[in-house]
Design a protein around this motif. Sequence first.
Motif, mmCIF file in Angstrom:
data_model
loop_
_atom_site.group_PDB
_atom_site.id
_atom_site.type_symbol
_atom_site.label_atom_id
_atom_site.label_comp_id
_atom_site.label_asym_id
_atom_site.label_seq_id
_atom_site.Cartn_x
_atom_site.Cartn_y
_atom_site.Cartn_z
ATOM 1 N N GLY A 167 0.885 -1.234 -0.107
ATOM 2 C CA GLY A 167 0.079 0.182 0.224
ATOM 3 C C GLY A 167 0.660 1.229 -0.039
ATOM 4 N N ARG A 168 1.950 1.338 0.777
ATOM 5 C CA ARG A 168 2.660 2.442 0.965
ATOM 6 C C ARG A 168 3.443 2.550 -0.610
ATOM 7 N N ALA A 169 4.141 1.589 -1.074
ATOM 8 C CA ALA A 169 4.387 1.788 -2.507
ATOM 9 C C ALA A 169 3.515 1.896 -3.412
ATOM 10 N N ALA A 170 2.581 1.815 -3.365
ATOM 11 C CA ALA A 170 1.413 2.304 -4.260
ATOM 12 C C ALA A 170 0.990 3.906 -4.065
ATOM 13 N N GLY A 171 1.345 4.356 -2.866
ATOM 14 C CA GLY A 171 1.263 5.660 -2.549
ATOM 15 C C GLY A 171 0.129 5.827 -1.568
ATOM 16 N N PHE A 172 -0.301 4.897 -1.157
ATOM 17 C CA PHE A 172 -1.726 5.269 0.056
ATOM 18 C C PHE A 172 -0.768 5.635 1.203
ATOM 19 N N SER A 173 -1.707 6.556 1.926
ATOM 20 C CA SER A 173 -1.417 6.923 3.283
ATOM 21 C C SER A 173 -1.648 5.877 4.225
ATOM 22 N N LEU A 174 -0.813 6.000 5.451
ATOM 23 C CA LEU A 174 -1.166 4.937 6.457
ATOM 24 C C LEU A 174 -2.686 5.054 6.965
ATOM 25 N N ASP A 175 -3.439 6.109 6.928
ATOM 26 C CA ASP A 175 -4.979 6.030 7.208
ATOM 27 C C ASP A 175 -5.949 5.576 6.088
ATOM 28 N N GLU A 176 -5.265 5.548 4.805
ATOM 29 C CA GLU A 176 -6.032 4.922 3.847
ATOM 30 C C GLU A 176 -5.734 3.384 3.953
ATOM 31 N N ALA B 149 -8.783 1.540 -8.004
ATOM 32 C CA ALA B 149 -9.086 2.208 -9.286
ATOM 33 C C ALA B 149 -8.746 3.832 -9.298
ATOM 34 N N ALA B 150 -9.163 4.614 -8.342
ATOM 35 C CA ALA B 150 -8.897 5.838 -8.132
ATOM 36 C C ALA B 150 -7.513 6.030 -7.854
ATOM 37 N N LYS B 151 -6.608 5.339 -7.473
ATOM 38 C CA LYS B 151 -5.218 5.135 -7.227
ATOM 39 C C LYS B 151 -4.472 5.072 -8.447
ATOM 40 N N ALA B 152 -5.041 4.106 -9.052
ATOM 41 C CA ALA B 152 -4.440 3.899 -10.440
ATOM 42 C C ALA B 152 -4.565 4.812 -11.547
ATOM 43 N N GLU B 153 -5.818 5.523 -11.479
ATOM 44 C CA GLU B 153 -5.913 6.810 -12.347
ATOM 45 C C GLU B 153 -5.191 7.840 -11.754
ATOM 46 N N GLU B 154 -4.618 8.113 -10.698
ATOM 47 C CA GLU B 154 -3.659 8.973 -10.075
ATOM 48 C C GLU B 154 -2.299 8.642 -10.416
ATOM 49 N N LEU B 155 -2.187 7.476 -10.462
ATOM 50 C CA LEU B 155 -0.637 7.169 -10.896
ATOM 51 C C LEU B 155 -0.620 7.334 -12.379
ATOM 52 N N ASP B 156 -1.597 7.014 -13.436
ATOM 53 C CA ASP B 156 -1.555 7.332 -14.586
ATOM 54 C C ASP B 156 -1.245 8.587 -15.162
ATOM 55 N N ARG B 157 -1.800 9.574 -14.086
ATOM 56 C CA ARG B 157 -1.587 11.129 -14.457
ATOM 57 C C ARG B 157 -0.180 11.526 -13.904
ATOM 58 N N THR B 158 0.210 10.835 -13.048
ATOM 59 C CA THR B 158 1.633 11.280 -12.498
ATOM 60 C C THR B 158 2.789 10.593 -13.554
#
Length: 143
Positions: free
Chosen positions: A55-64, A83-92
């Motif tokens: 989760g941390r490697a994917a960019g999620f916060s500890l709270d998430e 899915a939302a995190k994947a979209e965020e990673l695509d933008r990045t």
Amino acid sequence: MRYLDIAEVARQSGVPASTLRFYEEKGLIASTGRRGLRRLFEPGVLERLALIALGRAAGFSLDEIARMFASEGRPRIDRQMLAAKAEELDRTIRELSAMRDGLRHAAACPAPSHMECPTFRRILRAAASGAIGGRGKKVPPGS
């Protein structure tokens, strides 16, 4: 069942004991007791730590990440959040790819000065507008 003390969990997981204590304070992991002054954990904590690391490697916060576990500790991963995190990673990735391409162009540009290069000027305008560089548009004073 054989319990693992905090030193063994740290050794097997590669997560420092201080981080294990912090994760326990945050409710991400739970010790089952103590042997002397050392916290004891069930062996399943290693899998949980692997999920936290993923989760941390994917960019999620500890709270998430904490919300990805049900009250009994089993994973309960929200697929929409993934899915939302994947979209965020695509933008990045798109932004970083554009930045990489711009840097490569600037490094090889035949213009006498970068300021005379149309491509570099376009990148400069994008940075000024907040479209690249992650800083959003400026708000005029008093707004």
